[in-house]
Scaffold this motif. Sequence first.
Motif, PDB file in Angstrom:
ATOM      1  N   PRO A 139      37.162 -29.656 -34.055  1.00 39.89           N
ATOM      2  CA  PRO A 139      35.953 -29.919 -34.838  1.00 39.89           C
ATOM      3  C   PRO A 139      35.045 -28.693 -34.871  1.00 39.89           C
ATOM      4  N   PRO A 140      34.100 -28.657 -35.809  1.00 40.74           N
ATOM      5  CA  PRO A 140      33.193 -27.503 -35.914  1.00 40.74           C
ATOM      6  C   PRO A 140      32.077 -27.567 -34.866  1.00 40.74           C
ATOM      7  N   VAL A 141      32.488 -27.413 -33.621  1.00 39.37           N
ATOM      8  CA  VAL A 141      31.565 -27.473 -32.482  1.00 39.37           C
ATOM      9  C   VAL A 141      31.772 -26.213 -31.651  1.00 39.37           C
ATOM     10  N   ILE A 142      30.690 -25.543 -31.299  1.00 32.83           N
ATOM     11  CA  ILE A 142      30.742 -24.314 -30.502  1.00 32.83           C
ATOM     12  C   ILE A 142      29.901 -24.530 -29.254  1.00 32.83           C
ATOM     13  N   ARG A 143      30.474 -24.188 -28.098  1.00 36.01           N
ATOM     14  CA  ARG A 143      29.790 -24.390 -26.821  1.00 36.01           C
ATOM     15  C   ARG A 143      29.592 -23.072 -26.096  1.00 36.01           C
ATOM     16  N   ALA A 144      28.549 -23.035 -25.261  1.00 42.14           N
ATOM     17  CA  ALA A 144      28.346 -21.914 -24.354  1.00 42.14           C
ATOM     18  C   ALA A 144      29.315 -22.031 -23.187  1.00 42.14           C
ATOM     19  N   ASN A 192      28.781 -22.601 -20.167  1.00 45.13           N
ATOM     20  CA  ASN A 192      28.455 -23.716 -19.266  1.00 45.13           C
ATOM     21  C   ASN A 192      28.656 -25.078 -19.910  1.00 45.13           C
ATOM     22  N   GLY A 193      29.197 -25.105 -21.116  1.00 42.38           N
ATOM     23  CA  GLY A 193      29.475 -26.367 -21.803  1.00 42.38           C
ATOM     24  C   GLY A 193      28.376 -26.837 -22.732  1.00 42.38           C
ATOM     25  N   ARG A 194      27.218 -26.202 -22.704  1.00 41.73           N
ATOM     26  CA  ARG A 194      26.114 -26.606 -23.568  1.00 41.73           C
ATOM     27  C   ARG A 194      26.494 -26.409 -25.035  1.00 41.73           C
ATOM     28  N   VAL A 195      26.179 -27.387 -25.849  1.00 42.13           N
ATOM     29  CA  VAL A 195      26.498 -27.314 -27.274  1.00 42.13           C
ATOM     30  C   VAL A 195      25.519 -26.375 -27.973  1.00 42.13           C
ATOM     31  N   VAL A 196      26.058 -25.350 -28.617  1.00 40.63           N
ATOM     32  CA  VAL A 196      25.261 -24.381 -29.347  1.00 40.63           C
ATOM     33  C   VAL A 196      25.257 -24.696 -30.840  1.00 40.63           C
ATOM     34  N   TRP A 197      26.356 -25.266 -31.308  1.00 41.83           N
ATOM     35  CA  TRP A 197      26.510 -25.528 -32.750  1.00 41.83           C
ATOM     36  C   TRP A 197      27.377 -26.760 -32.927  1.00 41.83           C
ATOM     37  N   ASP A 198      26.920 -27.707 -33.728  1.00 37.48           N
ATOM     38  CA  ASP A 198      27.669 -28.945 -33.930  1.00 37.48           C
ATOM     39  C   ASP A 198      27.447 -29.438 -35.351  1.00 37.48           C
ATOM     40  N   LEU A 199      28.371 -29.099 -36.235  1.00 33.30           N
ATOM     41  CA  LEU A 199      28.255 -29.538 -37.625  1.00 33.30           C
ATOM     42  C   LEU A 199      28.685 -30.980 -37.826  1.00 33.30           C
ATOM     43  N   THR A 200      29.303 -31.595 -36.811  1.00 32.65           N
ATOM     44  CA  THR A 200      29.676 -33.003 -36.966  1.00 32.65           C
ATOM     45  C   THR A 200      28.439 -33.882 -37.111  1.00 32.65           C
ATOM     46  N   PRO A 229      24.994 -15.163 -29.546  1.00 33.06           N
ATOM     47  CA  PRO A 229      26.289 -14.574 -29.191  1.00 33.06           C
ATOM     48  C   PRO A 229      27.428 -15.582 -29.202  1.00 33.06           C
ATOM     49  N   GLU A 230      27.151 -16.844 -28.914  1.00 32.87           N
ATOM     50  CA  GLU A 230      28.221 -17.847 -28.887  1.00 32.87           C
ATOM     51  C   GLU A 230      28.804 -18.086 -30.272  1.00 32.87           C
ATOM     52  N   THR A 231      27.935 -18.204 -31.284  1.00 35.55           N
ATOM     53  CA  THR A 231      28.455 -18.454 -32.639  1.00 35.55           C
ATOM     54  C   THR A 231      29.141 -17.209 -33.189  1.00 35.55           C
ATOM     55  N   ALA A 232      28.577 -16.022 -32.891  1.00 34.44           N
ATOM     56  CA  ALA A 232      29.214 -14.788 -33.355  1.00 34.44           C
ATOM     57  C   ALA A 232      30.584 -14.596 -32.713  1.00 34.44           C
ATOM     58  N   ALA A 233      30.688 -14.890 -31.414  1.00 35.83           N
ATOM     59  CA  ALA A 233      31.973 -14.746 -30.718  1.00 35.83           C
ATOM     60  C   ALA A 233      33.005 -15.718 -31.276  1.00 35.83           C
ATOM     61  N   ALA A 234      32.567 -16.943 -31.570  1.00 30.92           N
ATOM     62  CA  ALA A 234      33.492 -17.926 -32.138  1.00 30.92           C
ATOM     63  C   ALA A 234      33.983 -17.465 -33.510  1.00 30.92           C
ATOM     64  N   LEU A 271      19.750 -24.082 -37.358  1.00 32.49           N
ATOM     65  CA  LEU A 271      19.726 -22.938 -36.453  1.00 32.49           C
ATOM     66  C   LEU A 271      20.613 -23.230 -35.258  1.00 32.49           C
ATOM     67  N   ALA A 272      21.418 -22.256 -34.857  1.00 25.99           N
ATOM     68  CA  ALA A 272      22.203 -22.414 -33.638  1.00 25.99           C
ATOM     69  C   ALA A 272      21.269 -22.501 -32.436  1.00 25.99           C
ATOM     70  N   ASN A 273      21.698 -23.250 -31.431  1.00 26.83           N
ATOM     71  CA  ASN A 273      20.870 -23.521 -30.259  1.00 26.83           C
ATOM     72  C   ASN A 273      21.257 -22.590 -29.116  1.00 26.83           C
ATOM     73  N   GLY A 274      20.821 -21.346 -29.204  1.00 30.02           N
ATOM     74  CA  GLY A 274      21.151 -20.381 -28.167  1.00 30.02           C
ATOM     75  C   GLY A 274      20.104 -19.297 -28.067  1.00 30.02           C
ATOM     76  N   ALA A 275      20.290 -18.364 -27.162  1.00 30.80           N
ATOM     77  CA  ALA A 275      19.348 -17.271 -26.937  1.00 30.80           C
ATOM     78  C   ALA A 275      19.807 -16.021 -27.667  1.00 30.80           C
ATOM     79  N   PRO A 276      19.022 -15.513 -28.618  1.00 36.28           N
ATOM     80  CA  PRO A 276      19.411 -14.290 -29.328  1.00 36.28           C
ATOM     81  C   PRO A 276      19.472 -13.083 -28.389  1.00 36.28           C
ATOM     82  N   THR A 277      20.302 -12.116 -28.754  1.00 41.71           N
ATOM     83  CA  THR A 277      20.412 -10.857 -28.024  1.00 41.71           C
ATOM     84  C   THR A 277      20.043  -9.722 -28.967  1.00 41.71           C
TER      85      THR A 277
END
Length: 644
Positions: A47-52, A54-62, A127-132, A227-233
Amino acid sequence: MTSPLSRPKAATPATAAANRAVLSTLDFADRRSFDDARRGFVATIDPPVIRAENGRVVWDLTRYDFLGGDCPDTVNPSLWRQAQLTVRHGLFRVTDRIHQIRGFDIANMTIVEGDTGYLVIDPLLTPETAAAGMRLVREHLGDKPIRAIVYTHSHTDHFGGVKGVVSGHEVARGAVRIVAPSGFMEHTVSENVHAGNAMKRRAQYMYGSLLPADDRGVVSVGLGAALANGAPTLLAPTDLVAETGTEMVLDGVRIVFQYTPDSEAPAEMNFFLPDLRALCMAENVSHNMHNLYTLRGAQVRDAAAWSNYIRDALDLFGDRADVLFISHHWPVWGREAIREFMEKQRDLYRFIHDETLRWAARGLNAAEIAERLELPPALATYWSNRGYYGTLEHNVKAVYQKYLGWFDANPANLHPHPPAAAAARYVEFMGGADEVLRKARASFDAGDYRWVAEVVGRVVFTDPGNEDARALQADAFEQLGYQAEAASWRNFYLTGAQELRSGVAYAGGGGARGDMLTAMTTEMLLDHLAVRLDGTAAAGCDAHVALDVDGDGRIFVLVRHGVLVHSRRPQRGDVDATVALSRPVLARLVLGALTAADSEAAGHVTISGDAAAWRVPFDLRGGFDPAFPIVTPRATAQSNYVVL
């Protein structure tokens, strides 16, 4: 305050009728945008779900699966259409050697294949969404190194994911170049650090990040799904573009840049890839009306310059481009379609600019112009000009503000009472809270939700504990949100309703983060310390300190008259102390992650002279409130007024 279990309400008959009326004003049978948004699809994650890590959900299009159904009465049909388009996700082929990751964040990440590796354009927000996205790229296009990064402009969703695709070490040793427009760092700091705390709080309203994703909550943010739920770098650029016509070759890819300052961002650039016949217009065009003033707060943008940059790009590259790709939404293929798209975007911003000034010259103020101005039909009915993000109403006010400021020249508006004090007087003049609410309920039943929101807000600011007033204003906000075509307006209204019903939900940190601070120069860090200095508490101070940061020469800091001034030259004849420290330590001190006393105890600083003087700006560093109320008064705002 009403119960936190209060649920959003249904659309009223007036709202349902207003939304149904939209169906007859636009060509919903036109499905070309849907075809373009699907074109070139290669693959996605399921599914279109991206996690950090530690398992925290950063992106969830579902969360947006509900958009597969028919448009309900609680959503403007035009916004529903845009929401369906912005949830398209995956890896897409744009043209030969150019692909995009779309729907993994609010923005797009574009990948250009060079001679030996990849060029990455706008590495998303986190970084999590970019890495994915890069994992998907390497899975389908090959495992090649990244040779260069291009930041098209200074907004966080176009650089925040950089450490998900390259490391600071790779950049430092020259393996990866980072290209950005001149002024990038200065404007990044201005927006995300100096104004960051207030802007982040307001952004929670604009992007609906506190709302549920459903037909009575957030359905889109206009530019993308969310917006993705993460910390920008952040990694600082290695190369800056300061003028149109600048050419570079990055891993064998020829690029011709167009420098476009004070357009969609204060530091921005378009570019053309002549060998690939592809034009990147950054965020200077998009498939919606953009903001001349963004509701999260930012500098007002120059509509005339913006329009002219689009004109110039057409003149420079239009006849040579076979495809146009952008930092949000989907590409445009074919010269005729490109020209139509760019011309109508060019004329959109020019019309708003010129008509606003024309009416201002006849004496109308910003609100009056915004209420009467209408786009010509050819611009108004073009899907890519619809107000899903910016709106005609608040963009008109932005043009007025840029030229004429906040004051409308009416002396009655020169020195009004602040909101809470004015509200108490209004409510008293109108016969008291009960009378205001009685009349407002009649206005609500008549469908005049704008008036209800305005007048009941006076009661809320007079007595924020009045549950009936909060409930009625929340109901009015809700219906206004349901009717809004702009995702930004919808999210503001619905978040305001939520806060009235359940209180301030936000409890996270705001403003600058450590990674942003460590990328800043010493001067930028001291500028931010100056913003954080409690000027009232520092009014009687007179401290002059010489800082030696990483052995890079002295910088002199003077705290006097309630302000902090820094310079490479002494600010008076002597210094009270000389202090040596590293820039990472200075960043932690500015952020508040380290106190001056603790830095001394840990041996992070070397002091010669009066230690008390060097501590002054850090000990008087004021705190920011990341959870200030917006639709109700702050405690201090209602404490010192008297109804006369």
